[in-house]
Design a protein around this motif. Structure first.
Motif, short mmCIF file in Angstrom:
data_model
loop_
_atom_site.label_atom_id
_atom_site.label_comp_id
_atom_site.label_asym_id
_atom_site.label_seq_id
_atom_site.Cartn_x
_atom_site.Cartn_y
_atom_site.Cartn_z
N HIS A 1 0.79 -1.38 -0.02
CA HIS A 1 0.02 -0.02 -0.17
C HIS A 1 1.00 1.27 0.13
O HIS A 1 2.12 1.32 0.14
CB HIS A 1 -0.76 -0.02 1.24
CG HIS A 1 -0.09 0.01 2.58
ND1 HIS A 1 0.19 1.15 3.08
CD2 HIS A 1 0.13 -1.00 3.27
CE1 HIS A 1 0.79 0.82 4.31
NE2 HIS A 1 0.86 -0.78 4.44
N GLU B 1 -4.95 -4.44 -7.94
CA GLU B 1 -5.06 -4.91 -6.85
C GLU B 1 -4.86 -6.34 -6.66
O GLU B 1 -4.65 -6.97 -5.59
CB GLU B 1 -6.54 -4.90 -6.12
CG GLU B 1 -7.75 -5.60 -6.97
CD GLU B 1 -8.99 -5.49 -6.53
OE1 GLU B 1 -9.45 -5.13 -5.58
OE2 GLU B 1 -9.96 -6.07 -7.12
N GLU C 1 -4.42 -0.31 -2.06
CA GLU C 1 -3.71 -1.79 -2.16
C GLU C 1 -3.40 -2.30 -3.45
O GLU C 1 -3.70 -1.85 -4.36
CB GLU C 1 -4.58 -2.84 -1.55
CG GLU C 1 -5.38 -2.45 -0.22
CD GLU C 1 -6.23 -3.37 0.19
OE1 GLU C 1 -6.96 -4.31 -0.87
OE2 GLU C 1 -6.65 -3.73 1.30
#
Length: 115
Positions: free
Chosen positions: A71, A85, A107
């Motif tokens: 992140h 992601e 993410e």
């Protein structure tokens, strides 16, 4: 006389090689991100001069079943970074322009750099 021509040609070839761009096909700069180690310590990862137009799965976040995603990406390269992601540049994506910082909620498991 031939030696002088040969040396001149060699010098010219050397200058031509030195004048060619060294990072063709690569974003220049660094892409950084945060991730958790298996013992839950917060660490930082970095890609330096990553290749362009090529999916890069982050080693530290490559297995969704085993490790949490990375992140807080920061795109310090000269190209746009599209972060995904999921590994393999799959799933939802988000574009980070050159110089942009993503939040801790963004993410990341893979990334591709492009103009």
């Amino acid at each position: 006389m031939r030696i002088r021509h040969t040396l001149g040609a060699a010098a010219g070839a050397a200058l031509l090689v030195l004048a060619l761009p060294t990072s063709a096909g690569a974003a220049e700069g660094s892409f950084t991100y945060k991730y958790r180690s298996q013992d839950r310590a917060m660490l930082s990862g970095k890609l330096v001069d990553p290749p362009s137009e090529q999916c890069i799965t982050l080693d530290e976040a490559d297995d969704p079943k085993e490790v949490p995603p990375a992140h807080s990406p920061y795109n310090g390269t000269d190209e746009t970074a599209t972060v995904f992601e999921q590994p393999g540049c799959e799933g939802d994506s988000f574009d980070l322009e050159a110089g942009a910082q993503g939040s801790a909620k963004l993410e990341v498991r893979s990334v591709v750099f492009h103009d």
